[in-house]
Design a protein around this motif. Structure first.
Motif, PDB file in Angstrom:
ATOM      1  N   TYR A   1      -7.554  -0.119  -2.785  1.00  8.93           N
ATOM      2  CA  TYR A   1      -6.835  -1.347  -2.453  1.00  8.93           C
ATOM      3  C   TYR A   1      -7.822  -2.366  -1.881  1.00  8.93           C
TER       4      TYR A   1
ATOM      5  N   ASP B   1      -4.039  -3.415  -5.603  1.00 14.79           N
ATOM      6  CA  ASP B   1      -4.651  -2.261  -6.251  1.00 14.79           C
ATOM      7  C   ASP B   1      -5.647  -2.752  -7.310  1.00 14.79           C
TER       8      ASP B   1
ATOM      9  N   ASN C   1      -8.474  -5.738   0.194  1.00 16.65           N
ATOM     10  CA  ASN C   1      -7.845  -6.526   1.241  1.00 16.65           C
ATOM     11  C   ASN C   1      -7.965  -8.007   0.884  1.00 16.65           C
TER      12      ASN C   1
ATOM     13  N   THR D   1       0.813  -1.217   0.000  1.00 15.54           N
ATOM     14  CA  THR D   1       0.000   0.000   0.000  1.00 15.54           C
ATOM     15  C   THR D   1       0.848   1.268   0.000  1.00 15.54           C
TER      16      THR D   1
ATOM     17  N   ASP E   1     -11.202  -2.876   3.208  1.00 12.90           N
ATOM     18  CA  ASP E   1     -10.430  -2.404   2.067  1.00 12.90           C
ATOM     19  C   ASP E   1     -10.051  -0.945   2.317  1.00 12.90           C
TER      20      ASP E   1
ATOM     21  N   PHE F   1      -2.692  -6.450   0.388  1.00 13.60           N
ATOM     22  CA  PHE F   1      -3.658  -5.675  -0.380  1.00 13.60           C
ATOM     23  C   PHE F   1      -3.238  -5.677  -1.847  1.00 13.60           C
TER      24      PHE F   1
ATOM     25  N   SER G   1      -7.961  -0.573  -8.667  1.00 19.48           N
ATOM     26  CA  SER G   1      -8.556   0.659  -9.195  1.00 19.48           C
ATOM     27  C   SER G   1      -9.003   0.507 -10.637  1.00 19.48           C
TER      28      SER G   1
END
Length: 532
Positions: free
Chosen positions: A218, A228, A220, A159, A180, A226, A230
């Motif tokens: 992110y 990404d 979990n 992260t 998250d 974590f 997006s």
């Protein structure tokens, strides 16, 4: 008759008093320069959390860093120097605070990081609140080890986001029981891209001088990892100038939605499509722009039901001469602009707002409004003499159909972050405000004649903190979250003002979908509610 007299006397007093707090020895260092670098004016955050589970809220404060004037190529911000550390203060039994930053392992803020904000959540469900700190630089994830110390797990968690991050928040967007993390980013700005703005007086440049950028989600995965998501979730191409954020379920489908405040452009409302995708629909829902169709400088976010109709509303703070934007939830995914009809416009026309929240400060069953205030420009009086750099925070009491200003005295400050919680566990809501370049301000609520109830949620199938639970007491609705405001994180416990009621029935809808009802609960106390 006696209760009415007490209530009348209570109304005549300040509901929030600025309190001297022993041991809270912190000064926010933002290092203002003649160059007017943008990051100077934008920090810093504050978190209220009980990191050691002793039943008392502790305070975490984010510091800025040292800036040379002008900045030199090797940008380290002197974060290894104690003057520029972030600070964790442990609350003692007598209400004083002790600086435990070094003992807790939080004194390594990281050279190259200029501090911004903080998020709080129990991301590994071990019963201890963890921290995520946002920076201009690289963000940091701290795992609470349960023994009074934290460990930097940024690298192993995955992260360590770079750039200029602002607010962050933990929430369970896919309802899998793991929290998250959503991180807002402000601008695609660097010192190399810095411009000198303002003539003849120097000023911080408007955000539209610099490119927007994407926010990051992110997911979990468990086990402290974590990833990404997006791009796959629908955020990869959505660019904003994002600052505050808030979570709630505005369409009532059981999935956490997101409101993001953008500076000088349309706002974002992200509808959660069953944990698989987010759809941006601010224009369709009526929350993208002000009533006149113009954008505004979105700063802080309060995403809550202020009028007890069961539908979340949104308030976004902004800069002076714009008015704070209040959007009233109408149901069916629609909002109406309520700034003028509720009196918010009159109260905020000449004010600049940052951290903000809807909380019930007089325990009458209606959520009031608090906002930290202060203009972004420290020389605004010379540029626009009718405006002020230092302002008194806004406390606006909810009268049912409008808001009216309550007295907070003449305490002028450059307020930024604001976190809410009951610091002394007396049933009155308190606020900690960060002040740019100065000491934080603690405002303690007064206990009046009205009753109250505070709930500590403990999830089982849901995340341990119960974030995302929808809690109802009578006609009041509260969404459990630590997020919202500006760069800050508030107490995870859920607070209700009850007026004259001497017992309460509590209905909880957990993120897992389970429903729970507790009847005839005693009042004026904290009760733990465990997910069945």
């Amino acid at each position: 008759m006696f209760r009415a007299l007490v209530a009348l006397l209570f109304a005549a007093l300040n509901l929030l008093d600025i309190a001297p707090v022993r041991g809270l020895d912190f000064t926010h260092r933002h290092s203002p320069t003649t160059q007017k670098y943008l990051i100077e004016a934008m920090g810093g955050g504050v978190a209220l959390l009980d990191y050691d589970n002793d039943g008392r809220l502790d305070i975490f404060l984010v510091n800025g860093g040292r800036l040379d004037d002008p900045a030199k190529p090797a940008l380290i911000f002197a974060r290894e120097e104690p003057t520029y550390w972030n600070r964790l203060f442990h609350q003692n039994a007598d209400g004083s605070f002790t600086d435990v930053t070094r003992r807790a392992g939080l004194h390594h803020a990281g050279d190259g990081n200029y501090g911004m904000g903080v998020a709080v959540g129990d991301f590994n469900n071990d019963g201890f609140a963890d921290l995520y700190v946002t920076n201009f630089g690289q963000n940091q994830m701290y795992l609470n080890q349960g023994d009074g110390t934290f460990r930097d797990v940024t690298s192993e968690a995955g992260t360590g986001l770079n750039g200029w991050s602002a607010s962050a928040g933990f929430f369970d967007y896919d309802n899998d029981g793991l929290l998250d993390l959503l991180v807002t980013r402000y601008l695609d700005w660097t010192f190399a891209r810095h411009q000198r703005c303002g003539a003849p007086l120097p000023a911080y440049c408007r955000p539209d001088k610099f490119p927007p950028t994407t926010n990051i989600l992110y997911r979990n995965l468990g086990g402290g990892k974590f990833v990404d998501v997006s791009n796959s979730i629908g955020l990869g191409t959505l660019k904003g100038r994002s600052l505050g954020l808030g979570f709630n379920d505005f369409d009532g489908d059981g999935w956490a939605d997101v409101f993001i405040a953008n500076d000088g452009m349309e706002q974002f409302l992200l509808r959660n499509s069953m944990g698989k995708h987010f759809v941006e629909q601010a224009f369709e829902s009526g929350v993208a722009l002000a009533e006149d169709g113009k954008s505004f400088a979105g700063m802080g976010v309060a995403f809550d039901d202020y009028d007890n109709d069961g539908r979340p509303d949104v308030l976004v703070t902004s800069l002076a001469l714009e008015k704070y934007a209040l959007f009233h939830g109408e149901g069916h995914g629609r909002f109406s602009y309520a700034t003028l009809t509720t009196g918010i416009g009159t109260l905020t026309t000449r004010s600049s707002g940052w951290g903000v929240g809807f909380r019930d400060f007089d325990n009458d069953g209606l959520k009031d409004l608090f906002a930290a205030q202060g203009h972004v420009l420290d020389n605004i009086e010379r540029i626009q003499p009718e405006l002020r750099y230092l302002e008194v925070p806004l406390l606006a009491m909810n009268r049912g159909d409008h808001f009216s200003r309550a007295s907070l005295g003449g305490n002028f400050m450059a307020g930024r972050g604001a976190a809410f919680g009951d610091l002394n566990n007396d049933g009155a809501m308190d606020v900690v405000v960060t002040v740019l370049g100065a000491r934080p301000v603690v405002l303690m609520g007064r206990v009046g004649a009205n009753h109250w109830l505070r709930l500590k949620l403990t999830g089982k199938r849901s995340n341990r903190m119960g974030l995302g639970a929808k809690v109802r007491v009578g006609g009041q609705h509260v969404y459990a979250t630590t997020s919202g405001s500006y760069l800050s994180a508030s107490d995870s416990r859920v607070h209700f003002g009850l007026g004259a009621s001497t017992e309460a029935t509590v209905d909880v809808v957990w993120p897992s979908g389970r429903r729970q009802t507790l009847e005839h609960l005693p009042v004026d106390r904290e009760i733990e509610v465990r997910e069945p």
